[in-house]
Design a protein around this motif. Structure first.
Motif, PDB file in Angstrom:
ATOM      1  N   GLU A 456      88.571  30.984 -16.008  1.00 33.68           N
ATOM      2  CA  GLU A 456      89.363  30.883 -14.779  1.00 33.68           C
ATOM      3  C   GLU A 456      88.531  30.410 -13.597  1.00 33.68           C
ATOM      4  O   GLU A 456      89.041  30.270 -12.489  1.00 33.68           O
ATOM      5  CB  GLU A 456      89.986  32.243 -14.443  1.00 33.68           C
ATOM      6  N   ALA A 457      87.225  30.191 -13.833  1.00 31.13           N
ATOM      7  CA  ALA A 457      86.354  29.812 -12.722  1.00 31.13           C
ATOM      8  C   ALA A 457      86.589  28.367 -12.306  1.00 31.13           C
ATOM      9  O   ALA A 457      86.859  27.491 -13.137  1.00 31.13           O
ATOM     10  CB  ALA A 457      84.899  29.999 -13.117  1.00 31.13           C
ATOM     11  N   ASP A 458      86.510  28.123 -11.006  1.00 31.93           N
ATOM     12  CA  ASP A 458      86.561  26.758 -10.483  1.00 31.93           C
ATOM     13  C   ASP A 458      85.176  26.126 -10.499  1.00 31.93           C
ATOM     14  O   ASP A 458      85.040  24.901 -10.626  1.00 31.93           O
ATOM     15  CB  ASP A 458      87.113  26.766  -9.051  1.00 31.93           C
ATOM     16  N   ILE A 459      84.158  26.972 -10.368  1.00 26.85           N
ATOM     17  CA  ILE A 459      82.764  26.511 -10.393  1.00 26.85           C
ATOM     18  C   ILE A 459      81.944  27.553 -11.151  1.00 26.85           C
ATOM     19  O   ILE A 459      82.151  28.754 -10.977  1.00 26.85           O
ATOM     20  CB  ILE A 459      82.185  26.354  -8.963  1.00 26.85           C
ATOM     21  N   ILE A 460      81.010  27.090 -11.955  1.00 22.23           N
ATOM     22  CA  ILE A 460      80.065  27.989 -12.623  1.00 22.23           C
ATOM     23  C   ILE A 460      78.689  27.780 -12.006  1.00 22.23           C
ATOM     24  O   ILE A 460      78.175  26.654 -11.961  1.00 22.23           O
ATOM     25  CB  ILE A 460      80.012  27.718 -14.142  1.00 22.23           C
ATOM     26  N   LEU A 461      78.131  28.869 -11.489  1.00 16.75           N
ATOM     27  CA  LEU A 461      76.761  28.856 -10.971  1.00 16.75           C
ATOM     28  C   LEU A 461      75.839  29.281 -12.100  1.00 16.75           C
ATOM     29  O   LEU A 461      75.858  30.439 -12.518  1.00 16.75           O
ATOM     30  CB  LEU A 461      76.602  29.838  -9.807  1.00 16.75           C
ATOM     31  N   HIS A 462      75.054  28.364 -12.606  1.00 14.37           N
ATOM     32  CA  HIS A 462      74.125  28.671 -13.697  1.00 14.37           C
ATOM     33  C   HIS A 462      72.760  28.981 -13.086  1.00 14.37           C
ATOM     34  O   HIS A 462      72.035  28.089 -12.655  1.00 14.37           O
ATOM     35  CB  HIS A 462      74.042  27.488 -14.666  1.00 14.37           C
ATOM     36  N   VAL A 463      72.412  30.283 -13.055  1.00 16.97           N
ATOM     37  CA  VAL A 463      71.156  30.724 -12.450  1.00 16.97           C
ATOM     38  C   VAL A 463      70.042  30.631 -13.486  1.00 16.97           C
ATOM     39  O   VAL A 463      70.154  31.170 -14.595  1.00 16.97           O
ATOM     40  CB  VAL A 463      71.274  32.166 -11.925  1.00 16.97           C
ATOM     41  N   ILE A 464      68.945  29.952 -13.124  1.00 16.06           N
ATOM     42  CA  ILE A 464      67.813  29.744 -14.031  1.00 16.06           C
ATOM     43  C   ILE A 464      66.551  30.285 -13.369  1.00 16.06           C
ATOM     44  O   ILE A 464      66.246  29.951 -12.221  1.00 16.06           O
ATOM     45  CB  ILE A 464      67.638  28.249 -14.362  1.00 16.06           C
ATOM     46  N   ASP A 465      65.829  31.131 -14.074  1.00 17.88           N
ATOM     47  CA  ASP A 465      64.575  31.695 -13.572  1.00 17.88           C
ATOM     48  C   ASP A 465      63.451  30.712 -13.883  1.00 17.88           C
ATOM     49  O   ASP A 465      62.909  30.686 -14.983  1.00 17.88           O
ATOM     50  CB  ASP A 465      64.322  33.048 -14.255  1.00 17.88           C
ATOM     51  N   ILE A 466      63.090  29.875 -12.902  1.00 18.61           N
ATOM     52  CA  ILE A 466      62.078  28.844 -13.169  1.00 18.61           C
ATOM     53  C   ILE A 466      60.662  29.409 -13.174  1.00 18.61           C
ATOM     54  O   ILE A 466      59.712  28.683 -13.481  1.00 18.61           O
ATOM     55  CB  ILE A 466      62.185  27.681 -12.160  1.00 18.61           C
ATOM     56  N   SER A 467      60.509  30.700 -12.885  1.00 19.84           N
ATOM     57  CA  SER A 467      59.181  31.300 -12.989  1.00 19.84           C
ATOM     58  C   SER A 467      58.877  31.723 -14.423  1.00 19.84           C
ATOM     59  O   SER A 467      57.739  32.051 -14.749  1.00 19.84           O
ATOM     60  CB  SER A 467      59.063  32.521 -12.060  1.00 19.84           C
ATOM     61  N   ASN A 468      59.902  31.716 -15.264  1.00 21.27           N
ATOM     62  CA  ASN A 468      59.711  32.090 -16.670  1.00 21.27           C
ATOM     63  C   ASN A 468      59.220  30.875 -17.454  1.00 21.27           C
ATOM     64  O   ASN A 468      59.833  29.806 -17.381  1.00 21.27           O
ATOM     65  CB  ASN A 468      61.030  32.605 -17.260  1.00 21.27           C
ATOM     66  N   PRO A 469      58.130  31.010 -18.200  1.00 23.98           N
ATOM     67  CA  PRO A 469      57.608  29.849 -18.953  1.00 23.98           C
ATOM     68  C   PRO A 469      58.624  29.273 -19.941  1.00 23.98           C
ATOM     69  O   PRO A 469      58.512  28.111 -20.333  1.00 23.98           O
ATOM     70  CB  PRO A 469      56.400  30.440 -19.701  1.00 23.98           C
ATOM     71  N   ARG A 470      59.608  30.077 -20.336  1.00 23.19           N
ATOM     72  CA  ARG A 470      60.595  29.619 -21.322  1.00 23.19           C
ATOM     73  C   ARG A 470      61.935  29.288 -20.656  1.00 23.19           C
ATOM     74  O   ARG A 470      62.992  29.417 -21.293  1.00 23.19           O
ATOM     75  CB  ARG A 470      60.790  30.702 -22.392  1.00 23.19           C
ATOM     76  N   TYR A 471      61.887  28.831 -19.402  1.00 22.60           N
ATOM     77  CA  TYR A 471      63.138  28.623 -18.663  1.00 22.60           C
ATOM     78  C   TYR A 471      64.018  27.546 -19.312  1.00 22.60           C
ATOM     79  O   TYR A 471      65.244  27.647 -19.294  1.00 22.60           O
ATOM     80  CB  TYR A 471      62.861  28.280 -17.190  1.00 22.60           C
ATOM     81  N   MET A 472      63.406  26.511 -19.901  1.00 25.99           N
ATOM     82  CA  MET A 472      64.206  25.463 -20.538  1.00 25.99           C
ATOM     83  C   MET A 472      64.909  25.988 -21.787  1.00 25.99           C
ATOM     84  O   MET A 472      66.071  25.679 -22.053  1.00 25.99           O
ATOM     85  CB  MET A 472      63.321  24.269 -20.893  1.00 25.99           C
ATOM     86  N   GLN A 473      64.196  26.804 -22.550  1.00 24.72           N
ATOM     87  CA  GLN A 473      64.801  27.420 -23.731  1.00 24.72           C
ATOM     88  C   GLN A 473      65.946  28.341 -23.320  1.00 24.72           C
ATOM     89  O   GLN A 473      66.999  28.380 -23.959  1.00 24.72           O
ATOM     90  CB  GLN A 473      63.732  28.204 -24.501  1.00 24.72           C
ATOM     91  N   GLN A 474      65.742  29.093 -22.237  1.00 29.50           N
ATOM     92  CA  GLN A 474      66.790  29.988 -21.748  1.00 29.50           C
ATOM     93  C   GLN A 474      67.984  29.189 -21.239  1.00 29.50           C
ATOM     94  O   GLN A 474      69.145  29.562 -21.479  1.00 29.50           O
ATOM     95  CB  GLN A 474      66.221  30.886 -20.648  1.00 29.50           C
ATOM     96  N   LYS A 475      67.721  28.097 -20.537  1.00 31.85           N
ATOM     97  CA  LYS A 475      68.799  27.236 -20.055  1.00 31.85           C
ATOM     98  C   LYS A 475      69.631  26.718 -21.228  1.00 31.85           C
ATOM     99  O   LYS A 475      70.865  26.758 -21.204  1.00 31.85           O
ATOM    100  CB  LYS A 475      68.207  26.065 -19.265  1.00 31.85           C
ATOM    101  N   ASP A 476      68.955  26.269 -22.280  1.00 34.22           N
ATOM    102  CA  ASP A 476      69.661  25.752 -23.447  1.00 34.22           C
ATOM    103  C   ASP A 476      70.470  26.845 -24.145  1.00 34.22           C
ATOM    104  O   ASP A 476      71.577  26.588 -24.636  1.00 34.22           O
ATOM    105  CB  ASP A 476      68.664  25.132 -24.431  1.00 34.22           C
ATOM    106  N   SER A 477      69.930  28.066 -24.187  1.00 33.20           N
ATOM    107  CA  SER A 477      70.647  29.177 -24.830  1.00 33.20           C
ATOM    108  C   SER A 477      71.941  29.481 -24.102  1.00 33.20           C
ATOM    109  O   SER A 477      72.992  29.700 -24.727  1.00 33.20           O
ATOM    110  CB  SER A 477      69.758  30.435 -24.868  1.00 33.20           C
ATOM    111  N   VAL A 478      71.897  29.481 -22.773  1.00 36.44           N
ATOM    112  CA  VAL A 478      73.101  29.752 -21.984  1.00 36.44           C
ATOM    113  C   VAL A 478      74.127  28.642 -22.189  1.00 36.44           C
ATOM    114  O   VAL A 478      75.321  28.902 -22.380  1.00 36.44           O
ATOM    115  CB  VAL A 478      72.749  29.905 -20.489  1.00 36.44           C
ATOM    116  N   GLU A 479      73.668  27.398 -22.153  1.00 37.49           N
ATOM    117  CA  GLU A 479      74.591  26.275 -22.314  1.00 37.49           C
ATOM    118  C   GLU A 479      75.216  26.268 -23.713  1.00 37.49           C
ATOM    119  O   GLU A 479      76.383  25.885 -23.872  1.00 37.49           O
ATOM    120  CB  GLU A 479      73.862  24.962 -22.031  1.00 37.49           C
ATOM    121  N   LYS A 480      74.461  26.710 -24.689  1.00 40.78           N
ATOM    122  CA  LYS A 480      75.013  26.789 -26.048  1.00 40.78           C
ATOM    123  C   LYS A 480      76.160  27.804 -26.100  1.00 40.78           C
ATOM    124  O   LYS A 480      77.200  27.558 -26.722  1.00 40.78           O
ATOM    125  CB  LYS A 480      73.904  27.196 -27.025  1.00 40.78           C
ATOM    126  N   ILE A 481      75.981  28.941 -25.421  1.00 44.63           N
ATOM    127  CA  ILE A 481      77.038  29.965 -25.402  1.00 44.63           C
ATOM    128  C   ILE A 481      78.244  29.466 -24.625  1.00 44.63           C
ATOM    129  O   ILE A 481      79.394  29.677 -25.028  1.00 44.63           O
ATOM    130  CB  ILE A 481      76.496  31.283 -24.798  1.00 44.63           C
TER     131      ILE A 481
END
Length: 549
Positions: A456-481
């Motif tokens: 029902e969201a009009d916009i999704i805010l995808h928060v990414i912790d760029i201080s985490n060395p695995r931020y790209m892996q985490q970003k991909d995991s969220v997008e996969k879900i």
């Protein structure tokens, strides 16, 4: 009296079986490792049947288990009445025969250390079937050395060695050492295990995340092991021999719990818990346990309970030592039904009731959505990897006080707050449950009523912790879900959080920063650009609500 003989009974005559069963009627003196007359009887039977024979003897000298083995080994059965606990020994000693003159084998010493036996003793047979040399060993309380000590060869006349005094002294030292490493009240020490086939870096990253999950669950990690394998062992994950070594290492590290960084199959749980006398859980169980502790709302508790029961149901396969670690207080006994069948029926009935309750909640949500759509209030949903800073961002944006902590899954229940932009436009901002890689499918299914709010969201805010060395892996995991939830068509705005913890000049993925807004969720002044961007997106016609991804 229990006269069950364990092990290999194939081919034995009734007279031999009767003689073996009669060993239960014998009683050894507690000061002896085994009374000489019982040792002689054991040797005679072993010589006659050409197999190893074994006895488990408690500290009072009572024989609690008789085992008929193979020519080269015996298999010690599970003894629910004698289980080793941290700082204590098993309370029984194992006395068995060797068909030839050989010292304690590797299997003997592994059993000694793994099962925390009081003593292990091998009485060897001479070529004419008489008692020969006697070899004994016991565990050592000093974790810096080998976990056991083998004594010099002895004879039957040396068996009166006041072993009970030795056992109690060893146990007192074990208790003292264990007390030095005992975690806070009610908590546990854990040893973490993972097996990797190809991507070692991913395995170590997953292990680091498992440590964070343990921290959230207030479990102390005392050791870890990652084993490289050609294939995952279908019964023991890391293989039986390797598992033996790791469990001994875990015991030396004063661990009370084994955690596997994968989801164990029902057969693996059964094999491992039958093999080791420690509590065993997997990554999925740990996540479910965290969710159970963190859920506060009625909806959240129902969803977590549903996920736990759906995880449990396929593992209610057979009665064994694993059941007491999985089923909790569920079950009972009734006429015409086994306890296992009642467990299954009750779990299924409870799952059905929970699904009905959650369906009611889903209906209420649809009604709330309908009223919200009538008022035409835009909805902004915050998503992201767990501990990326979603709740902190919602608090700073809306001046709220939602629980936000530096740990995984600090908040589970969705929260909604109103936000008014400078141009007097009002929106609703919702915070959802955090995502994680390998999110248990049971949780995905149970939290569907919550996660469908994102649709029902009009916009999704995808928060990414760029201080985490695995931020790209985490970003991909969220997008996969998000893809699994069919939310690809909703506009996404990337929010790169914790920019105060990184040197932006040395940021290793500069192109990514062009796709979103950099912020520090704790600092309101850093959110100006985000608020302006959101306001511009909200005031655009729906057909233009797109952000390059």
């Amino acid at each position: 009296m229990n006269k069950q003989v364990y092990g290999n009974l194939a081919g034995l005559r009734n007279t031999q079986l009767k003689r073996i069963e009669n060993l239960y009627a014998q009683k050894s003196s507690p000061e002896y490792i085994i009374s000489p007359d019982i040792a002689v009887e054991l040797v005679e039977i072993s010589h006659e049947i050409r197999r190893q024979m074994g006895l488990l003897v408690d500290r009072n000298g009572k024989i609690v288990c008789v085992i008929a083995g193979e020519p080269h080994r015996i298999v010690i059965p599970v003894t629910p009445d004698h289980m080793a606990i941290p700082g204590r020994l098993k309370g029984v000693r194992c006395v068995h025969t060797h068909l030839k003159d050989e010292p304690l084998t590797r299997d003997d010493l592994t059993d000694l250390a793994l099962l925390r036996l009081d003593f292990i003793t091998a009485v060897c047979l001479t070529s004419d079937g008489r008692p020969g040399p006697v070899y004994s060993g016991h565990v050592l309380p000093d974790e810096t050395k080998e976990p056991y000590q083998v004594q010099p060869p002895a004879t039957l006349s040396d068996l009166n060695n006041d072993c009970l005094t030795q056992i109690l002294a060893l146990e007192a030292e074990l208790s003292r050492k264990n007390a030095l490493h005992k975690p806070a009240s009610g908590l546990e020490n854990a040893f973490l295990i993972n097996a990797v086939i190809q991507d070692a870096d991913a395995a170590y990253a997953s292990m680091d995340e498992l440590k964070e999950l343990c921290k959230t669950s207030q479990i102390t990690v005392t050791g870890t092991a990652v084993q490289h394998r050609k294939r995952i062992d279908p019964k023991f994950v890391v293989g039986k021999g390797k598992l033996s070594a790791l469990v001994i290492q875990a015991i030396q590290n004063h661990a009370t719990l084994l955690i596997f960084d994968c989801e164990l199959t029902p057969s693996q749980i059964r094999s491992i818990t039958d093999f080791v006398e420690m509590k065993v859980i997997d990554r999925t169980q740990l996540i479910l346990d965290i969710f159970a502790k963190q859920a506060k709302s009625r909806e959240g508790k129902l969803q977590v309970e549903l996920a736990q029961l759906e995880y449990l149901l396929p593992r209610l396969i057979t009665k064994n030592t694993a059941m007491s670690r999985l089923t909790g207080g569920i079950g009972g006994r009734g006429p015409g039904e086994t306890k296992l069948e009642i467990n299954r029926r009750r779990v299924r009935d409870r799952i059905t009731r929970l699904k009905k309750e959650i369906k009611k909640i889903r209906k209420q949500r649809h009604q709330q959505k309908a009223r919200r759509r009538q008022r035409n209030i835009p909805v902004i949903s915050i998503v992201g990897y767990t501990n990326a800073g979603k709740s902190t961002l919602l608090n700073t944006l809306t001046q709220s006080d939602i629980i936000a902590a530096d740990r995984l899954f600090a908040t589970l229940d969705p929260s909604s707050r109103r936000l008014r932009f400078p141009a007097d436009t009002e929106v609703i901002v919702t915070d959802t449950v955090g995502f994680i890689q390998h999110l248990p499918k049971e949780l995905m299914e149970a939290f569907h009523a919550t996660l469908e709010e994102l649709a029902e969201a009009d916009i999704i805010l995808h928060v990414i912790d760029i201080s985490n060395p695995r931020y790209m892996q985490q970003k991909d995991s969220v997008e996969k879900i998000l893809t699994q939830l069919d939310l690809d068509d909703i506009p996404v705005l990337y929010v790169f959080n914790k920019m105060d913890r990184v040197d932006m000049a040395d940021f290793d993925t500069p192109w990514l920063l062009n796709e979103g807004i950099c912020i520090c969720a704790r600092q309101k002044q850093s959110l100006t650009g985000l608020i302006e961007k959101l306001e511009s997106m909200v005031t655009l016609p729906a057909s233009h609500l797109r952000v390059d991804q």
